[in-house]
Design a protein around this motif. Structure first.
Motif, PDB file in Angstrom:
ATOM      1  N   ALA A 190     -25.060  48.285  65.262  1.00  0.00           N
ATOM      2  CA  ALA A 190     -24.295  47.041  65.115  1.00  0.00           C
ATOM      3  C   ALA A 190     -22.794  47.327  65.151  1.00  0.00           C
ATOM      4  N   GLY A 191     -22.036  46.320  65.566  1.00  0.00           N
ATOM      5  CA  GLY A 191     -20.586  46.469  65.600  1.00  0.00           C
ATOM      6  C   GLY A 191     -20.079  46.778  66.991  1.00  0.00           C
ATOM      7  N   GLU A 192     -19.158  47.733  67.055  1.00  0.00           N
ATOM      8  CA  GLU A 192     -18.468  48.012  68.312  1.00  0.00           C
ATOM      9  C   GLU A 192     -19.390  48.413  69.465  1.00  0.00           C
ATOM     10  N   PRO A 193     -20.430  49.260  69.249  1.00  0.00           N
ATOM     11  CA  PRO A 193     -21.298  49.605  70.389  1.00  0.00           C
ATOM     12  C   PRO A 193     -21.931  48.377  71.039  1.00  0.00           C
ATOM     13  N   ARG A 194     -22.428  47.446  70.230  1.00  0.00           N
ATOM     14  CA  ARG A 194     -23.040  46.247  70.800  1.00  0.00           C
ATOM     15  C   ARG A 194     -22.009  45.378  71.519  1.00  0.00           C
ATOM     16  N   GLN A 195     -20.852  45.216  70.897  1.00  0.00           N
ATOM     17  CA  GLN A 195     -19.815  44.402  71.522  1.00  0.00           C
ATOM     18  C   GLN A 195     -19.347  45.007  72.839  1.00  0.00           C
ATOM     19  N   THR A 196     -19.224  46.317  72.859  1.00  0.00           N
ATOM     20  CA  THR A 196     -18.755  46.983  74.073  1.00  0.00           C
ATOM     21  C   THR A 196     -19.704  46.750  75.230  1.00  0.00           C
ATOM     22  N   LEU A 197     -21.004  46.926  74.993  1.00  0.00           N
ATOM     23  CA  LEU A 197     -21.970  46.736  76.073  1.00  0.00           C
ATOM     24  C   LEU A 197     -22.023  45.275  76.513  1.00  0.00           C
ATOM     25  N   LEU A 198     -21.987  44.348  75.553  1.00  0.00           N
ATOM     26  CA  LEU A 198     -22.064  42.941  75.918  1.00  0.00           C
ATOM     27  C   LEU A 198     -20.845  42.514  76.736  1.00  0.00           C
ATOM     28  N   LEU A 199     -19.659  42.945  76.321  1.00  0.00           N
ATOM     29  CA  LEU A 199     -18.459  42.584  77.069  1.00  0.00           C
ATOM     30  C   LEU A 199     -18.401  43.312  78.412  1.00  0.00           C
ATOM     31  N   ALA A 200     -18.975  44.508  78.474  1.00  0.00           N
ATOM     32  CA  ALA A 200     -19.067  45.195  79.761  1.00  0.00           C
ATOM     33  C   ALA A 200     -19.952  44.404  80.721  1.00  0.00           C
ATOM     34  N   CYS A 201     -21.035  43.836  80.196  1.00  0.00           N
ATOM     35  CA  CYS A 201     -21.895  42.984  81.025  1.00  0.00           C
ATOM     36  C   CYS A 201     -21.135  41.756  81.496  1.00  0.00           C
ATOM     37  N   LEU A 202     -20.318  41.184  80.624  1.00  0.00           N
ATOM     38  CA  LEU A 202     -19.520  40.017  81.014  1.00  0.00           C
ATOM     39  C   LEU A 202     -18.503  40.399  82.083  1.00  0.00           C
ATOM     40  N   ALA A 203     -17.920  41.589  81.965  1.00  0.00           N
ATOM     41  CA  ALA A 203     -16.963  42.055  82.976  1.00  0.00           C
ATOM     42  C   ALA A 203     -17.653  42.252  84.327  1.00  0.00           C
ATOM     43  N   MET A 204     -18.862  42.812  84.319  1.00  0.00           N
ATOM     44  CA  MET A 204     -19.585  43.006  85.577  1.00  0.00           C
ATOM     45  C   MET A 204     -20.019  41.675  86.170  1.00  0.00           C
ATOM     46  N   PHE A 205     -20.315  40.704  85.312  1.00  0.00           N
ATOM     47  CA  PHE A 205     -20.580  39.351  85.783  1.00  0.00           C
ATOM     48  C   PHE A 205     -19.377  38.821  86.566  1.00  0.00           C
ATOM     49  N   GLY A 206     -18.184  38.964  86.016  1.00  0.00           N
ATOM     50  CA  GLY A 206     -16.987  38.489  86.700  1.00  0.00           C
ATOM     51  C   GLY A 206     -16.674  39.274  87.956  1.00  0.00           C
ATOM     52  N   LEU A 207     -16.845  40.581  87.878  1.00  0.00           N
ATOM     53  CA  LEU A 207     -16.591  41.442  89.047  1.00  0.00           C
ATOM     54  C   LEU A 207     -17.437  41.002  90.234  1.00  0.00           C
ATOM     55  N   SER A 208     -18.733  40.869  89.987  1.00  0.00           N
ATOM     56  CA  SER A 208     -19.660  40.526  91.063  1.00  0.00           C
ATOM     57  C   SER A 208     -19.444  39.093  91.547  1.00  0.00           C
ATOM     58  N   LEU A 209     -19.198  38.189  90.606  1.00  0.00           N
ATOM     59  CA  LEU A 209     -19.012  36.783  90.980  1.00  0.00           C
ATOM     60  C   LEU A 209     -17.800  36.601  91.890  1.00  0.00           C
ATOM     61  N   LEU A 210     -16.674  37.172  91.524  1.00  0.00           N
ATOM     62  CA  LEU A 210     -15.454  37.006  92.318  1.00  0.00           C
ATOM     63  C   LEU A 210     -15.599  37.671  93.686  1.00  0.00           C
ATOM     64  N   ALA A 211     -16.240  38.846  93.720  1.00  0.00           N
ATOM     65  CA  ALA A 211     -16.462  39.509  95.011  1.00  0.00           C
ATOM     66  C   ALA A 211     -17.362  38.670  95.912  1.00  0.00           C
ATOM     67  N   THR A 212     -18.352  38.019  95.314  1.00  0.00           N
ATOM     68  CA  THR A 212     -19.239  37.146  96.094  1.00  0.00           C
ATOM     69  C   THR A 212     -18.496  35.934  96.619  1.00  0.00           C
ATOM     70  N   LEU A 213     -17.641  35.346  95.783  1.00  0.00           N
ATOM     71  CA  LEU A 213     -16.889  34.165  96.198  1.00  0.00           C
ATOM     72  C   LEU A 213     -15.943  34.473  97.352  1.00  0.00           C
ATOM     73  N   VAL A 214     -15.494  35.718  97.432  1.00  0.00           N
ATOM     74  CA  VAL A 214     -14.629  36.118  98.543  1.00  0.00           C
ATOM     75  C   VAL A 214     -15.444  36.340  99.819  1.00  0.00           C
ATOM     76  N   THR A 215     -16.645  36.865  99.683  1.00  0.00           N
ATOM     77  CA  THR A 215     -17.438  37.271 100.841  1.00  0.00           C
ATOM     78  C   THR A 215     -18.275  36.144 101.413  1.00  0.00           C
ATOM     79  N   LEU A 216     -18.807  35.285 100.568  1.00  0.00           N
ATOM     80  CA  LEU A 216     -19.718  34.243 101.035  1.00  0.00           C
ATOM     81  C   LEU A 216     -19.107  33.327 102.095  1.00  0.00           C
ATOM     82  N   PRO A 217     -17.828  32.923 101.981  1.00  0.00           N
ATOM     83  CA  PRO A 217     -17.264  32.087 103.055  1.00  0.00           C
ATOM     84  C   PRO A 217     -17.279  32.762 104.425  1.00  0.00           C
TER      85      PRO A 217
END
Length: 373
Positions: A190-217
């Motif tokens: 509990a604590g920082e390890p869980r937060q780190t992984l969860l926020l890393a997942c959120l960062a990868m969500f944004g990374l992939s989403l923005l890259a897709t939005l650039v490529t799909l058009p």
């Protein structure tokens, strides 16, 4: 008269591991498509009341794990004995993006281990297996998300009419990590390890989403200006569903895990995001599914035969199933329950057809032969 007999020339030596010379990274799509049949099936609405479903899903997961091990071994032989062909794949703009499939295959089997594999091997071993596969898949996915676009810019020579949905494969791999990473969060301290992984997942969500939005058009623009894809590539239109369904799944999984990991205001905000993002994106996914299906029917009427691209009908549709399941759990609406079940039936049909044709092609040697240009 003296007759001289020329010695027979020695028979040409068959290259080592010749059967895997033309085995490309696109074959990992079969692992992805098989694994998601298991993970999507156990989360269907009412799945807990269907006797034997988890057993069948666990068997399908075991099949995906066996396919992964087999392909990893075969691809290792490919790199050891056919490095020239392996390099050619990297320098081929049509094949290089499929290196994202390796990452997603590792992640899909790891997620299946947590979803149903633990019924057979136990929770502790399942967490250990998923941790290894998640780490390896995430690292490979992030490398592919950078390396493949780099090759496209620096080494490949691509014309505007060559834009393809295949370009999305290395970009969507981090989104798969974002969707499956939350499964491991409760098993960290509990604590920082869980937060780190969860926020890393959120960062990868944004990374992939923005890259897709650039490529799909680029992909949509190519379809409008240059017309339909070649027949064999038409099934790849379904790959666009991958980032759409997987991002809906990812933001839903992050929001579900957040209340025990991040402070209340942020956890509540993620819950709102999961709904306000997921519903519109799922709507666009259904629009694209209809367009892609119509173009596939057209290509089929014009003589489109089976190719490994038919596996594009599986994993992307499976991500829409898991996305609809996430929305069904969050809203409680019967409409999303029905959508998840309907898409899962489509997934099962697509998987069965692709699996049968692949099996025949492997036994007959057609799919392992040199590709025809």
């Amino acid at each position: 008269m003296v007759v001289t007999v020329e010695p027979l020339a020695p028979p040409a030596r068959r290259p080592r591991a010749a059967a895997v010379r033309h085995l490309g990274p696109n074959w990992y799509a079969a692992v992805m498509g098989t694994a998601i049949v298991a993970t999507a099936g156990v989360h269907l609405p009412g799945a807990a009341h269907l006797p034997g479903l988890r057993t069948v899903a666990a068997a399908v997961w075991a099949l995906s794990a066996a396919l992964l091990v087999t392909l990893l071994a075969a691809r290792t032989l490919h790199w050891v004995h056919h490095r020239d062909q392996a390099r050619a794949h990297l320098l081929d703009p049509a094949m290089a993006p499929f290196y994202g499939c390796l990452a997603m295959a590792l992640l899909a089997v790891g997620g299946g281990t947590m979803a149903v594999g633990r019924d057979w091997i136990g929770t502790g071993p399942a967490v250990a297996v998923d941790a290894v596969l998640f780490t390896a898949g995430t690292v490979i996915g992030l490398v592919a998300a950078v390396a493949v676009p780099y090759l496209m810019v620096a080494r490949h020579r691509i014309e505007p009419d060559q834009a393809s949905p295949v370009w999305l494969l290395p970009l969507v791999a981090p989104m798969v990590s974002a969707a499956l990473g939350p499964l491991l969060v409760p098993h960290l301290p509990a604590g920082e390890p869980r937060q780190t992984l969860l926020l890393a997942c959120l960062a990868m969500f944004g990374l992939s989403l923005l890259a897709t939005l650039v490529t799909l058009p680029l992909v949509l623009g190519r379809l409008i200006t240059a017309g339909p894809l070649p027949l064999a590539l038409t099934p790849t239109l379904f790959l666009v569903l991958g980032p759409l369904g997987q991002s809906t799944t990812a933001v839903g999984a992050i929001a579900t895990t957040a209340p025990d990991v991040v402070p209340a205001p942020y956890a509540g905000g993620l819950g709102v995001l999961a709904l306000l993002y997921g519903v519109p994106v799922m709507g666009f996914a259904l629009l694209w599914l209809s367009l892609a299906a119509a173009l596939v029917v057209r290509a089929r009427r014009q003589g489109m035969g089976f190719a490994m691209t038919w596996w594009a009908f599986t994993f992307p549709v499976g991500t829409c199933v898991t996305g609809a399941e996430a929305l069904a759990r969050r809203t409680g609406l019967a409409a999303f329950d029905a959508l998840a079940v309907g898409l899962y039936l489509l997934l099962l049909t697509a998987w069965a057809v692709a699996a049968v044709h692949t099996g025949r092609g492997v036994v007959g040697g057609k799919l392992l032969a040199a590709p025809r240009r």
